[in-house]
Design a protein around this motif. Structure first.
Motif: not given
Length: 1191
Positions: A806, A809, A818, A849, A852-853
């Motif tokens: 992460r 990324f 990710l 996570s 973030q996606r």
């Protein structure tokens, strides 16, 4: 005018009763133009300025309020029985109202200083009972009535005159008055404070020599607010409002300073500044944090100034950004000291002898060398009836003492002489030494009987010593004489320094040792432990002072009586310590009873292992308790935990595990407080633990070495230069690499792989080296291979590798990394079922996570799942959980992002609530405090965008500034704080049109852009931000260079945001705006055509349902309308109208931009009417304008 007089009369009718008013006899306030830097001064009665003024006169039992008029006729109204006939005055005209507020011949005029909003009943109001109850929760200033010295009239008239001149004319925020010890600073401060109070110019006065040692800046700010409210009751509603909104611990100091001090003073609406006076500033160890908050105050605008007194002489480097005048308080003249002696000698009963001769007084004044404290102690000693010698004999002995140069030596001789005269016998002086050593380490006052029991001294002896030392006291906090106080409460600082200084010459020395004081008090505590906590312990009431004192302090006193473990780790040396034997014989039953009492005393609801340690011996019991207590954000409990661990080490000095745990506790303190001293102690203790491993058969050598690596890593948080990699971190990495080269069990190798990865990760946080990140991932992958399915620690390795991916990324923006991180997080979560202690960590990581996606894909499903996981994690971390702040922070971010999509105010309000709670768990010094400031500031800024409440924006700016201060030059996240503060200042400019805000925004934006060079993942964001600020300044100054620069920056940002980028529409929008503005300036049709093209692209990226579609519709409509104005093409106007109608449907009733859209559509319809003469267009245009006016 007449209504204001009526309102004022009504206000006075509701006034409460208190001591007489503190204003001068007549005060006239010019409503129009009193300078904010000039004190309130009487105006002459023959003032002929034709302005509306209020004049307040105090005459006997009446308060008379005059309103000056330009008319010649004066109406005099009185509440007295005598009727006044109308009068004529050719010079000055008044409308006069005389109000009687007499009850028992005592009155008070509230809000008698009238500011620009005089007559506003929201400002002149009676404090409600609820406000008073809330206000009374503030800390109260310690009683200073115990000060024994008094001001000698006119002794410092010139210095007081200078202070008043500074108040009236200086533009500086702070007057720093400095002088060496004993010059009478505190007495001068009290006199100045009383004069300012009597003239209505004092906000508050703090005397910090009385402040408890553990009071931090937050407590001091609240104390100051309490003093402001007691001095100015009209400020209480504002203060009560601040308490109700911001009452939790560990809030940002800037926010507290603004809400508790600046806003209440502003609420008074005074036409002159109020003065906050702070004495003995350098006797409060955390004062620099307090003064650094002054940077938020504009001395030319805010109605507060500071007068500070102390020994220290600050430099610009100490407090950058705080405007300050320095004033060295000069020694008083020999003549003043002579008057001082005459005034005090007149109070002494000289018996059959005459008062001192003028020659003797002159000699004393000469010896005093301008030191008031010397003169006071001489008088006090001469007047002391405790001494066998007569006053005349003591006077002669003082005059016969040798002449000494230097203030410190002069005072040392005086103090030594006072001790010798009061206690002439050597045996008696040893008792005095023991008493002094005890009170110098005493942590809180105790009744005389309890103190006597604690130190093992006869109560009559204690009382005799107290009386004998009275001559050295400058403070007497307990007039009843029933308590023994810590030394810092009783003595002048110079007296304390005399007793503690090792450099006093032998002939004048009466030194004491703090360690011996701890041995005395600690030994007394240990003697009482069996009585209080063993199986046959006495039943004592919970309010018993001695019992509570022992519960909270005995480990600290006992641990401090030994030599430092850092410098003296040799157990053979400890055996010589007085308390070594008593500690060794301390029964585990007694310690267990104490532990239960401690748990009851702190009452924090924590879970404890005390019940599980029933059979443990004293050493292991203290070790386990120490580990439990040291893992706490409460500094008192954390330090108590460290003390328990030190005692465990003393009991079992050859057990490496105890040293390891003590090192980890100091390392934890270092991370919590950023204290270099704690980090150095942790490293030294761990190094000794490593040495002990070979002598301890049960030691886990690798675990101890990993503990050393952790302590070495903690030093990175305590550096003065946060952008540098310290030698300790490199050593931690070397330790890990060395362990990797050794052959060992797979379990140990996996643990070392993780440890080494953690050390390199600390370096990555500084260097951002992609090579470091690649190595971390490689180490985590190897550790995962060593922990296959079924391994008890496999979830840990999945967690670590997911984290590392992460973070990579964050650098590369590779979605594949990710996706792998999410997959690993899901596996880890499956291995941690509902009852697993680390389930909350896995929930937290997977939520992060997924969020973030969402930032990449805009998939609302990811965000919803992230919120669901965040809520579950928060439930698993209830109040009292150390990691609760992290879960609060995580969930708040997810809710804020959902608000950005759905505009649900409930999400935003919950986000703010969660962020505020997180603040209470991340106090000053916490490594993540800046991040929490950043997040709450972001939420408040978004809230302002919805509600337009300026208080939200002001608070956001305060927090952004506090976060920036915690991220100095070189800090890896400084760019984020610069970026956020830039946005907040630009938003405030939109409201206030203050050019200073936009100038600062540009300056900060430029600095942020320099920190994000080409290739930086956030450069486009900084380009966008900087360009927006330049565009705003162009709107004010019309400087075409700003607009050209803005276009250049917007073009670069657009290039960094390709078609698939989620923020491309924003860059298209901004660049279009810049071209449209340039068209408005230079009228180039090419600019307008490019603006239209960019607007069409942006609109395609914002389809129906997109929250920003209306903005793109509005912009394109505006550009088309402008092209119609140039080309007369009706097609442009028709499309503009269609776009405006769609935007209006999106911006329903209550939307903050609906008014703008109504006016735009009305404008377009009027333009079409001008071409087609269609009356329907004109009628609809009129209706739209009318609706816009209603909004």
């Amino acid at each position: 005018m007449d209504r204001e007089i009526d309102d004022l009369v009504a206000s006075f009718a509701r006034l409460h009763i208190s001591p007489p008013p503190l204003l001068p006899g007549v005060v006239a306030v010019d409503r129009q133009a009193l300078s904010s830097h000039k004190p309130l001064v009487p105006l002459p009665p023959d003032d002929t300025k034709q302005r509306s003024q209020v004049v307040v006169e105090h005459d006997g039992l009446y308060t008379t309020v005059h309103r000056r008029h330009e008319e010649r006729q004066v109406v005099h109204l009185s509440t007295g029985s005598e009727q006044q006939a109308p009068t004529h005055d050719t010079a000055t005209q008044y409308q006069t109202v005389t109000v009687s507020t007499v009850v028992n011949h005592i009155q008070r005029v509230e809000n008698s200083n009238f500011g620009a909003n005089y007559g506003n009943q929201s400002l002149i109001k009676t404090t409600s009972c609820s406000d008073r109850r809330v206000f009374d929760s503030l800390p109260i200033h310690p009683d200073v009535s115990g000060l024994l010295s008094s001001y000698l009239e006119d002794s410092r008239a010139g210095d007081i005159e200078y202070a008043y001149h500074w108040i009236s004319f200086s533009q500086e925020l702070v007057l720093w008055i400095h002088a060496s010890v004993g010059m009478g600073k505190s007495t001068f401060a009290r006199e100045l404070a009383e004069r300012l109070r009597s003239e209505g110019q004092l906000a508050a006065a703090l005397f910090l020599s009385f402040a408890p040692a553990d009071w931090g800046p937050e407590t001091m700010i609240r104390l100051l607010a309490g003093e402001i409210g007691r001095t100015h009751p009209q400020a209480i509603p504002s203060i009560a409002d601040a308490i109700e909104k911001y009452s939790g611990p560990s809030l940002p100091l800037r926010l507290l300073f603004d809400q508790y001090i600046q806003r209440p003073i502003q609420s008074l609406q005074l036409p002159h500044p109020l003065i906050v006076l702070v004495d003995a500033i350098d006797e409060w160890k955390t004062y620099p944090l307090f003064i650094k908050q002054f940077t938020t105050i504009d001395s030319s605008r805010d109605l507060v100034k500071f007068i500070i007194l102390g020994r220290a002489v600050p430099s610009e480097r100490d407090f950058p950004g705080v405007s300050m005048s320095l004033y060295p308080l000069p020694p008083v003249s020999k003549e003043v000291i002579s008057r001082y002696f005459h005034a005090h000698f007149a109070t002494i009963d000289w018996g059959n002898t005459e008062e001192p001769e003028e020659r003797q007084v002159s000699q004393l004044a000469e010896k005093a060398n301008g030191l008031f404290v010397w003169a006071w102690i001489v008088f006090s000693t001469i007047a002391d009836d405790f001494i066998d010698a007569s006053p005349k004999e003591v006077l002669e002995q003082t005059l016969e003492s040798r002449r000494i140069t230097g203030d410190s030596e002069l005072l040392a001789e005086l103090y030594h002489g006072a001790i010798m005269r009061s206690f002439p016998r050597a045996k008696e002086r040893e008792q005095v030494r023991k008493y002094l050593q005890a009170i110098f380490v005493l942590e809180s006052p105790l009744p005389i009987a309890d103190f006597s029991k604690l130190i093992g001294m006869d109560q009559r002896t204690v009382e005799r010593i107290r009386k004998g030392l009275y001559a050295l006291q400058t403070r007497n906090p307990d007039g009843s004489g029933k308590l023994v106080y810590p030394a810092n409460v009783l003595f002048h600082l110079s007296v304390a320094e005399y007793f503690l200084s090792p450099s006093v010459s032998d002939g004048c020395a009466f030194s004491i040792r703090v360690a011996e004081g701890h041995a005395i008090v600690g030994g007394g505590c240990m003697a009482l432990l069996p009585k209080f906590f063993a199986g046959n312990a006495e039943e004592l009431p919970p309010q018993d002072a001695l019992y509570n004192y022992v519960v909270l302090t005995w480990p600290g006193h006992v641990a401090s009586s030994f030599p430092s473990l850092v410098t003296v780790p040799d157990a053979e040396v400890w055996k010589q310590s007085e308390l070594y034997g008593p500690l060794q014989s301390l029964a585990s039953e007694t310690v267990h009873g104490w532990a239960k009492a401690l748990q009851s005393a702190v009452k924090d609801g924590r879970s404890s292992n005390v019940a599980c340690l029933e059979e443990a011996e004293t050493g292991p019991l203290l070790c386990d308790l120490g580990v439990e207590l040291s893992d706490d954000h409460n500094m008192k409990l954390a330090n108590l935990g460290v003390a328990c661990l030190e005692l465990a080490v003393r009991l079992l000095p050859h057990t490496a595990e105890n040293w390891d745990e003590l090192g980890r506790a100091h390392s934890g303190l270092a991370k919590l407080t950023c204290s270099r001293q704690s980090a150095e102690a942790a490293i030294a203790i761990h190094r000794h633990a490593v040495e002990l491993v070979s002598l301890d058969p049960g030691a886990d050598e690798e675990a101890v070495k990993r503990g050393l690596a952790g302590s070495l890593r903690s030093m990175i948080r305590c550096q003065q230069s946060p952008g540098a990699v310290c030698g300790e971190l490199e050593e931690a990495i070397s330790l890990g690499r060395e362990a990797m080269r050794l052959e060992g069990a797979e379990a140990e190798r996996a643990a070392w792989l993780h440890n080494l990865a953690s050390s390199i990760d600390e370096r990555f946080r500084i260097t951002r080296s992609i090579e470091d990140r690649e190595e971390i991932i490689a180490l985590d992958r190897e550790a995962l291979k060593l922990r296959p399915e079924g391994h008890q620690y496999r979830a840990n390795s999945l967690h670590n590798l997911a984290n590392s991916l992460r973070k990579r990324f964050d650098v590369t923006s590779s979605l594949d990394e990710l996706e792998e991180s999410i997959s690993l997080d899901r596996q880890a979560l499956q291995l941690r079922p509902e009852d697993h202690r680390d389930r909350a960590r896995s929930l937290h990581n997977l939520a992060s996570s997924l969020r973030q996606r969402f930032d990449v894909t805009s998939s609302l499903g990811d965000l919803k799942e992230s919120i669901s996981l965040g809520r579950e994690a928060l439930k698993l971390r209830p109040e009292g959980s150390q990691a609760r702040a992290l879960s609060l922070h995580n969930l708040a971010i997810s809710l804020r992002k959902r608000f950005d999509v759905t505009s649900s105010l409930d999400d935003l309000e919950e986000s703010i609530s969660l962020d505020r709670e997180a603040f209470t768990l991340r106090p000053e010094g916490h490594q993540d405090r800046a991040e929490t400031l950043h997040n709450l500031a972001s939420s408040l800024r978004k809230c302002f965008g919805v509600t337009s409440c300026l208080n939200d924006l002001e608070e956001s700016i305060t927090m952004d500034r506090a976060a920036l201060e915690l991220r100095p030059e070189g800090h890896r996240y400084r760019g984020y704080s610069l970026h956020n503060l830039t946005i907040s200042l630009r938003r405030r400019f939109d409201v206030t049109s203050s050019l200073g805000d936009i100038e600062e925004s540009i300056s900060l934006g430029m600095e942020a852009l320099k920190l994000r060079p080409q290739g930086h993942r956030d450069r486009a964001e900084s380009l966008h931000n900087f360009a927006s600020s330049l565009r705003k300044r162009f709107g004010v100054t019309s400087c075409l260079d700003d607009l050209q620069w803005s276009i250049t920056l917007d073009r670069e940002a657009l290039e960094l945001r390709p078609d698939s980028h989620r923020d491309r529409a924003l860059s298209l929008h901004n660049l279009s705006n810049s071209f449209r503005k340039r068209f408005d300036t230079i009228h180039s049709l090419d600019d307008l055509e490019e603006s239209i093209s960019l607007d069409r692209q942006a609109l395609k990226l914002r389809p129906e349902g997109h929250r920003d579609r209306a903005e793109s519709l509005n912009n394109l409509a505006s550009s088309l309308r402008k092209r119609f104005d140039v080309t007369d093409s009706l097609d442009n106007l028709e499309e503009s109208i269609r776009l405006d109608r769609e935007a209006l449907e999106t911006r329903h009733g209550g939307h903050r931009d609906r008014t703008l859209t109504l006016r735009n559509l009305a404008n377009s319809l009027r333009k079409r009417f001008g071409v087609t003469s269609c009356l329907d267009d004109l009628e609809e245009s009129t209706q739209l304008d009318q609706e816009a006016l209603k909004n």
